[in-house]
Scaffold this active site. Structure first.
Site, PDB file in Angstrom:
ATOM      1  CD  GLU A 195      -2.658  -0.963   2.669  1.00 55.32           C
ATOM      2  OE1 GLU A 195      -2.782   0.131   3.242  1.00 55.32           O
ATOM      3  OE2 GLU A 195      -3.100  -2.020   3.107  1.00 55.32           O
ATOM      4  CB  CYS A 210       2.137  -2.347  16.965  1.00 53.05           C
ATOM      5  SG  CYS A 210       3.879  -1.895  16.921  1.00 53.05           S
ATOM      6  CB  CYS A 213      -0.301   1.171   8.488  1.00 52.70           C
ATOM      7  SG  CYS A 213       0.135   2.774   9.090  1.00 52.70           S
ATOM      8  CB  CYS A 263      -0.445  -1.614  13.811  1.00 56.91           C
ATOM      9  SG  CYS A 263       0.098  -1.283  12.135  1.00 56.91           S
ATOM     10  CB  CYS A 322       4.696  -5.257   9.841  1.00 58.13           C
ATOM     11  SG  CYS A 322       5.737  -4.448  11.079  1.00 58.13           S
ATOM     12  CB  SER A 356       5.872   4.274  16.578  1.00 61.83           C
ATOM     13  OG  SER A 356       5.763   4.652  15.222  1.00 61.83           O
ATOM     14  CG  LEU A 357       7.026   7.161  23.203  1.00 62.80           C
ATOM     15  CD1 LEU A 357       8.329   6.371  23.289  1.00 62.80           C
ATOM     16  CD2 LEU A 357       7.250   8.588  23.716  1.00 62.80           C
ATOM     17  CG  HIS A 358       2.212   4.504  19.667  1.00 65.64           C
ATOM     18  ND1 HIS A 358       1.958   5.727  19.067  1.00 65.64           N
ATOM     19  CD2 HIS A 358       2.605   3.685  18.662  1.00 65.64           C
ATOM     20  CE1 HIS A 358       2.187   5.632  17.777  1.00 65.64           C
ATOM     21  NE2 HIS A 358       2.585   4.410  17.505  1.00 65.64           N
ATOM     22  N   GLY A 373       5.295  -2.074   7.393  1.00 62.60           N
ATOM     23  CA  GLY A 373       6.678  -2.517   7.547  1.00 62.60           C
ATOM     24  C   GLY A 373       7.455  -1.700   8.550  1.00 62.60           C
ATOM     25  CD  GLU A 374      10.827  -0.540  12.418  1.00 63.59           C
ATOM     26  OE1 GLU A 374       9.763  -0.032  12.838  1.00 63.59           O
ATOM     27  OE2 GLU A 374      11.876   0.138  12.292  1.00 63.59           O
ATOM     28  CB  SER A 384       7.874   6.378  11.108  1.00 59.95           C
ATOM     29  OG  SER A 384       7.198   6.053  12.299  1.00 59.95           O
ATOM     30  CB  CYS A 420       2.192   7.269   3.600  1.00 63.02           C
ATOM     31  SG  CYS A 420       2.460   6.066   4.894  1.00 63.02           S
ATOM     32  CG  ASN A 480      -7.688   5.191  10.336  1.00 62.80           C
ATOM     33  OD1 ASN A 480      -8.852   4.809  10.256  1.00 62.80           O
ATOM     34  ND2 ASN A 480      -7.045   5.763   9.348  1.00 62.80           N
TER      35      ASN A 480
HETATM   36  N1  SAH Z   1       6.994   0.444  11.686  1.00 65.41           N
HETATM   37  C1  SAH Z   1       7.145   1.852  11.648  1.00 65.41           C
HETATM   38  C2  SAH Z   1       6.465   2.522  10.481  1.00 65.41           C
HETATM   39  C3  SAH Z   1       5.073   2.077  10.116  1.00 65.41           C
HETATM   40  S1  SAH Z   1       3.751   2.536  11.183  1.00 65.41           S
HETATM   41  C4  SAH Z   1       6.697   2.460  12.961  1.00 65.41           C
HETATM   42  O1  SAH Z   1       6.270   1.728  13.831  1.00 65.41           O
HETATM   43  O2  SAH Z   1       6.858   3.644  13.139  1.00 65.41           O
HETATM   44  C5  SAH Z   1       3.562   4.265  10.988  1.00 65.41           C
HETATM   45  C6  SAH Z   1       2.818   4.926  12.125  1.00 65.41           C
HETATM   46  O3  SAH Z   1       1.402   4.653  12.070  1.00 65.41           O
HETATM   47  C7  SAH Z   1       3.281   4.451  13.487  1.00 65.41           C
HETATM   48  O4  SAH Z   1       3.396   5.516  14.373  1.00 65.41           O
HETATM   49  C8  SAH Z   1       2.168   3.524  13.876  1.00 65.41           C
HETATM   50  O5  SAH Z   1       2.164   3.314  15.240  1.00 65.41           O
HETATM   51  C9  SAH Z   1       0.955   4.273  13.352  1.00 65.41           C
HETATM   52  N2  SAH Z   1      -0.276   3.484  13.247  1.00 65.41           N
HETATM   53  C10 SAH Z   1      -0.401   2.166  13.067  1.00 65.41           C
HETATM   54  N3  SAH Z   1      -1.682   1.789  13.054  1.00 65.41           N
HETATM   55  C11 SAH Z   1      -2.403   2.915  13.222  1.00 65.41           C
HETATM   56  C12 SAH Z   1      -3.811   3.194  13.290  1.00 65.41           C
HETATM   57  N4  SAH Z   1      -4.706   2.226  13.178  1.00 65.41           N
HETATM   58  N5  SAH Z   1      -4.191   4.482  13.480  1.00 65.41           N
HETATM   59  C13 SAH Z   1      -3.275   5.471  13.568  1.00 65.41           C
HETATM   60  N6  SAH Z   1      -1.956   5.271  13.501  1.00 65.41           N
HETATM   61  C14 SAH Z   1      -1.516   4.008  13.334  1.00 65.41           C
END
Ligand code: SAH
Length: 345
Positions: A90, A114, A334, A117, A110, A215-217, A160-161, A192, A103, A291
């Protein structure tokens, strides 16, 4: 067959030397690919027949084909591309006041797992080559060429990472940044990562000034390990050490991404912990509206709660922004589109 997009500017020169041609032929090829953006070798008018024949026999141009294209109410475009082996990836184009941001995905699936995700719904089957990443940008740029528009920003935030595919991602960035080609400024490029500390340390030494987002969260290990399994391997103290190292070497400001999940990481106490965690760093926090992914059951916070969290951070001296939502009506989270497509197959 290997794609010509897999070669960086320097590698194209070496490729030409290796087949007995002059190095500068590589530079000419690079300009045909990324400045004039031709779609066939035959359009490369100052390239000799001998080289063209070699190219026809040994390499191809775009390794991707469009499967579906969805346009959201706000103009966000989501592309699903098929690779040569049938793997799907995508790409999302977003329109901002400052330009057009693409993007890009870095892997097929992946493995980071997480919990919130959609990408992780499908495990990694392979890395994307740098050429397959370049092709995502070039495809969209060729579409925008018809409107005299350009991809001005690229974020490696698709499926992907990126630091689990370090070399290909870096070659990709060098290629799209090169001033003889697409010339997308390094400051308009962002990678990222979920926090692979070895990658962060290595990235600190790259001569290219690309932005880094983490990506901290979650602001503490207990919660972060629940949301992001990678935190068990690289807990927050190790991540912060790597970030301080990165900042001391690169002198660049970093971004922390923080998805607000209702009732999970959105309390005042979380905001204070977050402020304590990153105090003193040259960093800002990007608060992201979640999302929702059907399979995961997390909920997004309302605007009021988001603003409250923002205010708490602000009061604690943290620079932050609330990200606008894009294309929520077209599975733009994603991996959502791809996951849906794979289920249908
Ligand atoms: N693996 C990398 C890059 C891909 S994810 C990373 O973890 O940063 C890109 C960003 O989208 C990350 O911050 C991820 O946590 C966030 N993300 C993933 N799923 C999401 C969702 N459903 N809604 C909003 N952000 C999301």
């Amino acid at each position: 067959m290997k794609t010509l997009y897999d070669y960086t500017y320097d590698q194209l020169g070496e490729l030409m030397l290796s087949i007995g041609e002059k190095k500068y032929r590589g530079q000419q090829l690079f300009e045909w690919l990324y400045r004039k953006r031709v779609t066939t070798f035959d359009d490369m008018s100052d390239i000799s027949l001998k080289i063209k024949t070699w190219l026809h026999e040994n390499v191809q141009l775009s390794p991707i084909t469009l499967k579906t294209r969805q346009v959201a109410a706000d103009g966000t475009v989501k592309y699903l591309f098929a690779m040569e082996d049938g793997a799907l990836c995508e790409t999302v184009l977003m329109h901002y006041s400052y330009g057009k941001s693409l993007c890009v995905s870095s892997q097929i699936g992946c493995n980071m797992g997480c919990t919130f995700c959609a990408s992780g719904l499908l495990k990694k089957t392979r890395n994307l080559s740098s050429g397959e990443m370049v092709a995502q940008v070039l495809y969209v740029q060729q579409e925008l060429d018809k409107e005299q528009e350009r991809v001005s920003h690229v974020v490696v935030m698709g499926t992907g990472e990126p630091f689990d595919n370090y070399d290909n991602v870096l070659n990709f960035l060098y290629t799209i940044n090169h001033d003889r080609g697409l010339a997308i400024g390094a400051r308009h490029l962002t990678v990222s990562t979920c926090g692979l500390v070895d990658g962060i340390r290595k990235f600190a030494h790259e001569p290219i000034q690309v932005n880094l987002a983490i990506s901290l969260h979650a602001p503490n290990d207990e919660l972060r390990s629940k949301l992001m399994p990678i935190n068990q391997a690289h807990p927050l103290d190790k991540l912060m050490e790597a970030m301080n190292y990165y900042m001391s070497k690169s002198n660049r400001r970093i971004t922390y991404e923080y998805i607000l999940l209702q009732g999970v990481n959105d309390s005042d106490a979380h905001a204070r912990q977050l402020a304590d965690l990153i105090r003193g760093q040259n960093a800002y926090v990007n608060l992201i509206p979640y999302n929702p992914v059907d399979e995961h059951g997390f909920r997004k916070v309302g605007v009021k709660e988001a603003l409250r969290f923002y205010d708490q951070l602000h009061k604690a001296g943290v620079k932050c922004t609330l990200r606008q939502e894009h294309g929520a009506d077209i599975d733009a989270a994603c991996g959502q589109l791809r996951a849906k497509h794979e289920r249908k197959r």
